[in-house]
Enzyme design. Structure first.
Site, PDB file in Angstrom:
ATOM      1  N   ARG A  73      25.283   5.570 -32.745  1.00 23.98           N
ATOM      2  CA  ARG A  73      24.480   4.785 -31.806  1.00 23.98           C
ATOM      3  C   ARG A  73      24.560   3.300 -32.155  1.00 23.98           C
ATOM      4  O   ARG A  73      24.619   2.441 -31.282  1.00 23.98           O
ATOM      5  CB  ARG A  73      23.004   5.230 -31.840  1.00 23.98           C
ATOM      6  CG  ARG A  73      22.729   6.719 -31.666  1.00 23.98           C
ATOM      7  CD  ARG A  73      22.891   7.209 -30.257  1.00 23.98           C
ATOM      8  NE  ARG A  73      24.275   7.418 -29.863  1.00 23.98           N
ATOM      9  CZ  ARG A  73      25.045   8.391 -30.339  1.00 23.98           C
ATOM     10  NH1 ARG A  73      24.589   9.248 -31.230  1.00 23.98           N
ATOM     11  NH2 ARG A  73      26.284   8.526 -29.910  1.00 23.98           N
ATOM     12  N   HIS A 121       9.579   1.790 -31.049  1.00 20.15           N
ATOM     13  CA  HIS A 121      10.223   2.952 -31.661  1.00 20.15           C
ATOM     14  C   HIS A 121      11.287   2.579 -32.683  1.00 20.15           C
ATOM     15  O   HIS A 121      12.126   3.409 -33.032  1.00 20.15           O
ATOM     16  CB  HIS A 121      10.815   3.847 -30.566  1.00 20.15           C
ATOM     17  CG  HIS A 121       9.767   4.432 -29.674  1.00 20.15           C
ATOM     18  ND1 HIS A 121      10.008   4.886 -28.386  1.00 20.15           N
ATOM     19  CD2 HIS A 121       8.436   4.634 -29.876  1.00 20.15           C
ATOM     20  CE1 HIS A 121       8.887   5.341 -27.843  1.00 20.15           C
ATOM     21  NE2 HIS A 121       7.924   5.192 -28.724  1.00 20.15           N
ATOM     22  N   TYR A 150      22.927   8.280 -35.903  1.00 13.71           N
ATOM     23  CA  TYR A 150      22.484   6.902 -35.682  1.00 13.71           C
ATOM     24  C   TYR A 150      23.575   5.891 -35.998  1.00 13.71           C
ATOM     25  O   TYR A 150      23.608   4.805 -35.400  1.00 13.71           O
ATOM     26  CB  TYR A 150      21.199   6.617 -36.469  1.00 13.71           C
ATOM     27  CG  TYR A 150      20.024   7.370 -35.896  1.00 13.71           C
ATOM     28  CD1 TYR A 150      19.360   6.910 -34.760  1.00 13.71           C
ATOM     29  CD2 TYR A 150      19.614   8.581 -36.447  1.00 13.71           C
ATOM     30  CE1 TYR A 150      18.307   7.618 -34.194  1.00 13.71           C
ATOM     31  CE2 TYR A 150      18.560   9.300 -35.896  1.00 13.71           C
ATOM     32  CZ  TYR A 150      17.917   8.818 -34.770  1.00 13.71           C
ATOM     33  OH  TYR A 150      16.891   9.526 -34.208  1.00 13.71           O
ATOM     34  N   GLY A 166      12.047   0.832 -15.984  1.00 16.88           N
ATOM     35  CA  GLY A 166      12.969   1.814 -16.523  1.00 16.88           C
ATOM     36  C   GLY A 166      12.384   2.795 -17.509  1.00 16.88           C
ATOM     37  O   GLY A 166      13.067   3.229 -18.439  1.00 16.88           O
ATOM     38  N   THR A 167      11.140   3.148 -17.334  1.00 15.33           N
ATOM     39  CA  THR A 167      10.510   4.143 -18.190  1.00 15.33           C
ATOM     40  C   THR A 167       9.617   5.028 -17.345  1.00 15.33           C
ATOM     41  O   THR A 167       8.961   4.557 -16.411  1.00 15.33           O
ATOM     42  CB  THR A 167       9.693   3.495 -19.326  1.00 15.33           C
ATOM     43  OG1 THR A 167       8.936   4.512 -20.002  1.00 15.33           O
ATOM     44  CG2 THR A 167       8.748   2.436 -18.799  1.00 15.33           C
ATOM     45  N   SER A 168       9.600   6.302 -17.674  1.00 14.58           N
ATOM     46  CA  SER A 168       8.783   7.246 -16.912  1.00 14.58           C
ATOM     47  C   SER A 168       7.302   7.085 -17.203  1.00 14.58           C
ATOM     48  O   SER A 168       6.460   7.574 -16.452  1.00 14.58           O
ATOM     49  CB  SER A 168       9.202   8.681 -17.256  1.00 14.58           C
ATOM     50  OG  SER A 168       8.912   8.971 -18.616  1.00 14.58           O
ATOM     51  N   ASN A 210      12.937   0.835 -26.406  1.00 19.42           N
ATOM     52  CA  ASN A 210      14.353   0.896 -26.754  1.00 19.42           C
ATOM     53  C   ASN A 210      14.597   0.453 -28.188  1.00 19.42           C
ATOM     54  O   ASN A 210      13.902  -0.424 -28.705  1.00 19.42           O
ATOM     55  CB  ASN A 210      15.170   0.024 -25.801  1.00 19.42           C
ATOM     56  CG  ASN A 210      15.041   0.493 -24.359  1.00 19.42           C
ATOM     57  OD1 ASN A 210      14.758   1.660 -24.101  1.00 19.42           O
ATOM     58  ND2 ASN A 210      15.228  -0.412 -23.420  1.00 19.42           N
ATOM     59  N   VAL A 211      15.609   1.038 -28.813  1.00 10.36           N
ATOM     60  CA  VAL A 211      15.938   0.689 -30.199  1.00 10.36           C
ATOM     61  C   VAL A 211      17.158  -0.229 -30.273  1.00 10.36           C
ATOM     62  O   VAL A 211      17.622  -0.555 -31.360  1.00 10.36           O
ATOM     63  CB  VAL A 211      16.158   1.965 -31.045  1.00 10.36           C
ATOM     64  CG1 VAL A 211      14.866   2.752 -31.154  1.00 10.36           C
ATOM     65  CG2 VAL A 211      17.263   2.846 -30.477  1.00 10.36           C
ATOM     66  N   ASP A 212      17.666  -0.654 -29.114  1.00  8.69           N
ATOM     67  CA  ASP A 212      18.757  -1.629 -29.104  1.00  8.69           C
ATOM     68  C   ASP A 212      18.199  -3.043 -29.189  1.00  8.69           C
ATOM     69  O   ASP A 212      16.991  -3.251 -29.167  1.00  8.69           O
ATOM     70  CB  ASP A 212      19.625  -1.459 -27.849  1.00  8.69           C
ATOM     71  CG  ASP A 212      18.828  -1.664 -26.558  1.00  8.69           C
ATOM     72  OD1 ASP A 212      18.335  -2.795 -26.341  1.00  8.69           O
ATOM     73  OD2 ASP A 212      18.693  -0.712 -25.762  1.00  8.69           O
TER      74      ASP A 212
END
Length: 224
Positions: free
Chosen positions: A56, A104, A53, A169-171, A87-89
């Site tokens: 990241r 998340h 992490y 942008g997510t399944s 997203n975690v950004d």
């Protein structure tokens, strides 16, 4: 002012140079996700997980929001916009979006291993020996597989008041996040942006098989 709820996933950040969460082999940046994204992985090898992490987090300082992020922020001029991201950004915030829920977790925060509510801003590496005020090891503020999603109830409340839902942008295959679409009011229009969309037919669904930067612009033309 109509309430526009936006669910975003890795595809929004991909055009900024942030890799999607995992590839078809279940790997994330070459690591088995069970090694770097579970409490068990952290217990077995905390140094490996912290370093993963840390890398990241460093990447965040090397990338910038893309046009999709900026266009979503601009929509606040015409709509009440709530962004719920997997997203975690922090690219939504850096682009100017003012109401962002991170399901998340967030890379630029750390939390205590002892008290999950002891969360702090953290922009450098987290190392073994970095402790909270009560003397417990710090860990990334990331929701790992097998852990509860603390922001889920708030996200559900937001979806229940949606006038428009946009999915980018997510399944929508990973639960519990994938279940959020089931909480919107009946007859709410749903716009789905993804280059390879996997969605079931829905009477109010409009699919735009494009990457985020192109798809968001197309929806803006429809909505405004």
């Amino acid at each position: 002012m109509k309430h526009l709820v936006v669910l975003t996933g890795a595809g929004v950040s991909a055009e900024s140079g942030i890799n999607t969460f995992r590839d078809a082999n279940g790997l994330w940046e070459g690591h088995d996700v069970m090694e770097v994204a579970t409490p068990e992985g952290f217990a077995a090898n905390p140094e490996l997980v912290l370093n993963f992490y840390n890398q990241r987090r460093k990447q965040l300082f090397e990338v910038e929001p893309n046009q999709a992020h900026f266009d979503l922020a601009e929509l606040e001029k015409d709509f009440k916009v709530s962004i719920i991201t997997q997203n975690v950004d922090d690219l939504h915030e850096r682009a100017g979006s003012s109401n962002v829920i991170h399901l998340h977790g967030e890379l630029r925060k750390a939390k205590s291993c002892f008290d999950e509510n002891d969360i702090m801003t953290w922009e450098k590496d987290i190392l073994l020996g970095d402790l909270c005020k009560k003397g417990h090891q710090l860990r990334p503020h990331i929701v790992w597989f097998g852990e509860a999603v603390p922001m889920m109830d708030k996200a559900i409340d937001i979806c229940e008041t949606a006038d428009i839902l946009m999915i980018i942008g997510t399944s929508m295959q990973v639960y519990p996040a994938a279940g959020l679409k089931d909480y919107i009011p009946e007859n709410t229009p749903v716009y789905f942006i993804d280059p390879k969309p996997h969605v079931k037919n829905h009477k109010n669904l409009i699919v735009i098989p494009e990457k985020a930067t192109i798809g968001v612009k197309k929806i803006i033309k429809i909505l405004t």
